[in-house]
Design an enzyme around this catalytic site. Structure first.
Site, PDB file in Angstrom:
ATOM      1  N   TRP A 177       1.017  -1.011   0.096  1.00 46.37           N
ATOM      2  CA  TRP A 177       0.020   0.056   0.050  1.00 46.37           C
ATOM      3  C   TRP A 177       0.929   1.184   0.177  1.00 46.37           C
ATOM      4  O   TRP A 177       1.801   1.252   0.612  1.00 46.37           O
ATOM      5  CB  TRP A 177      -0.754  -0.112   1.068  1.00 46.37           C
ATOM      6  CG  TRP A 177      -1.959   0.966   1.366  1.00 46.37           C
ATOM      7  CD1 TRP A 177      -2.627   1.716   0.472  1.00 46.37           C
ATOM      8  CD2 TRP A 177      -2.074   2.028   2.697  1.00 46.37           C
ATOM      9  NE1 TRP A 177      -3.311   2.791   1.122  1.00 46.37           N
ATOM     10  CE2 TRP A 177      -2.942   2.822   2.377  1.00 46.37           C
ATOM     11  CE3 TRP A 177      -1.466   1.756   3.856  1.00 46.37           C
ATOM     12  CZ2 TRP A 177      -3.276   3.815   2.984  1.00 46.37           C
ATOM     13  CZ3 TRP A 177      -1.870   2.683   4.898  1.00 46.37           C
ATOM     14  CH2 TRP A 177      -2.895   3.832   4.415  1.00 46.37           C
TER      15      TRP A 177
ATOM     16  N   ASP B 146      -1.498  -6.147   8.760  1.00 47.96           N
ATOM     17  CA  ASP B 146      -2.809  -5.031   8.272  1.00 47.96           C
ATOM     18  C   ASP B 146      -3.911  -6.039   7.843  1.00 47.96           C
ATOM     19  O   ASP B 146      -3.857  -6.462   6.922  1.00 47.96           O
ATOM     20  CB  ASP B 146      -1.992  -4.218   7.256  1.00 47.96           C
ATOM     21  CG  ASP B 146      -3.028  -2.985   6.880  1.00 47.96           C
ATOM     22  OD1 ASP B 146      -3.847  -3.036   7.168  1.00 47.96           O
ATOM     23  OD2 ASP B 146      -2.236  -2.085   6.324  1.00 47.96           O
TER      24      ASP B 146
ATOM     25  N   LYS C 208     -13.812  -0.368   5.262  1.00 49.44           N
ATOM     26  CA  LYS C 208     -14.660  -1.053   4.112  1.00 49.44           C
ATOM     27  C   LYS C 208     -15.598  -2.010   4.498  1.00 49.44           C
ATOM     28  O   LYS C 208     -16.828  -1.799   3.983  1.00 49.44           O
ATOM     29  CB  LYS C 208     -13.463  -1.699   3.448  1.00 49.44           C
ATOM     30  CG  LYS C 208     -12.222  -1.181   3.394  1.00 49.44           C
ATOM     31  CD  LYS C 208     -11.902  -0.065   2.510  1.00 49.44           C
ATOM     32  CE  LYS C 208     -10.717   0.447   2.838  1.00 49.44           C
ATOM     33  NZ  LYS C 208      -9.915   1.342   1.677  1.00 49.44           N
TER      34      LYS C 208
HETATM   35  C1  LMR Z   1      -6.785   2.706  -0.458  1.00 50.62           C
HETATM   36  O1  LMR Z   1      -5.667   1.995  -0.698  1.00 50.62           O
HETATM   37  O2  LMR Z   1      -7.222   3.209  -1.608  1.00 50.62           O
HETATM   38  C2  LMR Z   1      -7.352   2.799   0.981  1.00 50.62           C
HETATM   39  O3  LMR Z   1      -6.705   2.125   1.747  1.00 50.62           O
HETATM   40  C3  LMR Z   1      -7.714   4.384   1.104  1.00 50.62           C
HETATM   41  C4  LMR Z   1      -6.743   4.658   1.194  1.00 50.62           C
HETATM   42  O4  LMR Z   1      -6.291   5.605   2.486  1.00 50.62           O
HETATM   43  O5  LMR Z   1      -5.338   4.864   0.770  1.00 50.62           O
END
Ligand code: LMR
Length: 393
Positions: A128, A209, A244
């Site tokens: 992420w 996570d 979510k």
């Molecule tokens: C995403 O990856 O789009 C979500 O987890 C929202 C974010 O805060 O990035």
């Protein structure tokens, strides 16, 4: 102080939403940020949440502060949902209510920096976009372990294991429990057992996570990853989010759970988590946590919520297939079948950054690296998206 300041670059995910909002094209589609859309393209408040909110409005009598870790009722329901109500881990686990999953990661990062300032946080390649930002801002070193194999569009488990065999004791390994963000590529159950054994032998600490509980196969199946780590009796962290699966995005409702080897150890550790919170945001806001507690303390509302969650999961999965079929129907031979195998909200589509930019020129917003929010595809935009993808390939 500000006259010489240069602007910071936009956030790679939320910055896209800003650009999307500013786009005047009526046909624009946002497949960037991970937000669920229903068939009508709305992000509705779940019916179970509405019932819980009505109940809270009628029965709440105070807006007084919560304790530093949040309400004990919330911590209890979070733990039961994370580990199952018959788990053996509760006496060595403590949970605090954090501002979303991101807040949980940051509280965890600050706490790690306090207890082990030289620790390195190992993250998957890719991960992420905000993981490195959050742990870097906490002052921790960051390193990468191999995860995704672009050649197979799947997991390179041998490479992952080889890298994790070399992580020093005391370091932190960030693991996505399910619906890996951004790839949608997850471990098999046997893989988790192997990782638990490596963690125990090598002495590194897993930091899970868990932002998509219920979006892969179901609540029970998705949390099964924890079992071998609990059985190994080791320390670990969980950052969870209800953005979510309860649709509570703007209520910033998540949790950080610290699991130690013993009840005494977890109490000592948790006292430092409380200090970390107190010097940051003092104590959490109430509303989102109260909604989650109200739902999970009621068998009827829990049932209703699980049904709605399952509907989201099934709809996302059906859009994966429609995306693959649609691209093919627009004359593209390349095999995108792996998109159907990926799980959760996101698909690592295989689109290049050039493809992503070309889509952006058509007002279709996708995160760099080719991550598509499949949950943003709807019956009214799927055909236009497939046509545009076929066009840019
Ligand atoms: C995403 O990856 O789009 C979500 O987890 C929202 C974010 O805060 O990035």
């Amino acid at each position: 102080m500000f006259n010489e300041t240069k602007p910071a670059p936009p956030d790679s995910i939320l910055g896209l939403t800003e650009a999307f909002r500013a786009d005047s094209n009526p046909a624009k589609v946002n497949l960037g940020v991970g937000i669920y859309k229903d068939e009508q393209g709305a992000t509705p408040i779940m019916a179970a949440v509405k019932v819980a909110e009505k109940h809270l409005l009628e029965t709440q009598t105070t807006k007084s502060y919560l304790p530093i870790p949040g309400s004990p009722a919330y911590s209890a329901v979070v733990q039961k949902l994370l580990f199952g109500s018959d788990s053996s881990v509760f006496d060595r686990a403590r949970t605090c209510h954090t501002p979303g999953g991101t807040g949980a990661l940051r509280v965890g990062g600050d706490f790690i920096k306090k207890l082990n300032p030289n620790a390195t946080v190992w993250v998957s390649t890719p991960t992420w976009a905000n993981h490195k930002g959050v742990f870097g801002a906490a002052g921790l070193n960051i390193a990468d372990y191999r995860y995704y194999d672009a050649a197979t569009n799947g997991l390179d488990f041998s490479a992952m294991k080889a890298d994790l065999e070399n992580v020093p004791a005391g370091d932190i390994v960030l693991l996505h429990v399910c619906c890996h963000n951004p790839t949608g590529v997850d471990l098999e159950a046997t893989g988790w057992a192997e990782l638990a054994s490596i963690a125990k032998t090598k002495g590194w600490i897993p930091f899970f996570d868990f932002a998509y509980h219920g979006f892969a196969d179901g609540l029970e199946q998705d949390r099964a990853a924890f079992t071998p780590f609990i059985d190994a009796g080791i320390e670990f962290f969980v950052a969870n989010s209800y953005s979510k699966n309860f649709g509570l995005y703007n209520e910033r409702t998540g949790g950080l759970t610290v699991v130690a080897e013993t009840a005494d150890a977890v109490d000592a550790a948790f006292s430092h988590v409380k200090k970390t919170i107190r010097t940051n945001y003092s104590n959490p806001s109430n509303h989102g946590g109260a909604i989650v507690s109200t739902i999970l303390e009621s068998a009827e509302l829990t049932q209703q919520w699980e049904t709605e969650l399952a509907e989201m999961r099934v709809r996302i999965h059906s859009m994966r297939k429609k995306l693959v079929d649609g691209i093919k129907n627009h004359g593209i031979d390349r095999d995108f079948g792996y998109i159907v195998e990926q799980r959760g909200m996101f698909s690592y589509s295989g689109l290049s950054d050039e493809n992503v930019q070309a889509l952006r020129d058509k007002s279709i917003y996708v995160v760099g690296g080719g991550r598509i929010n499949v949950a943003g595809l709807t019956p009214s935009n799927i055909d236009a998206v497939c046509a545009a993808v076929a066009d840019v390939l």
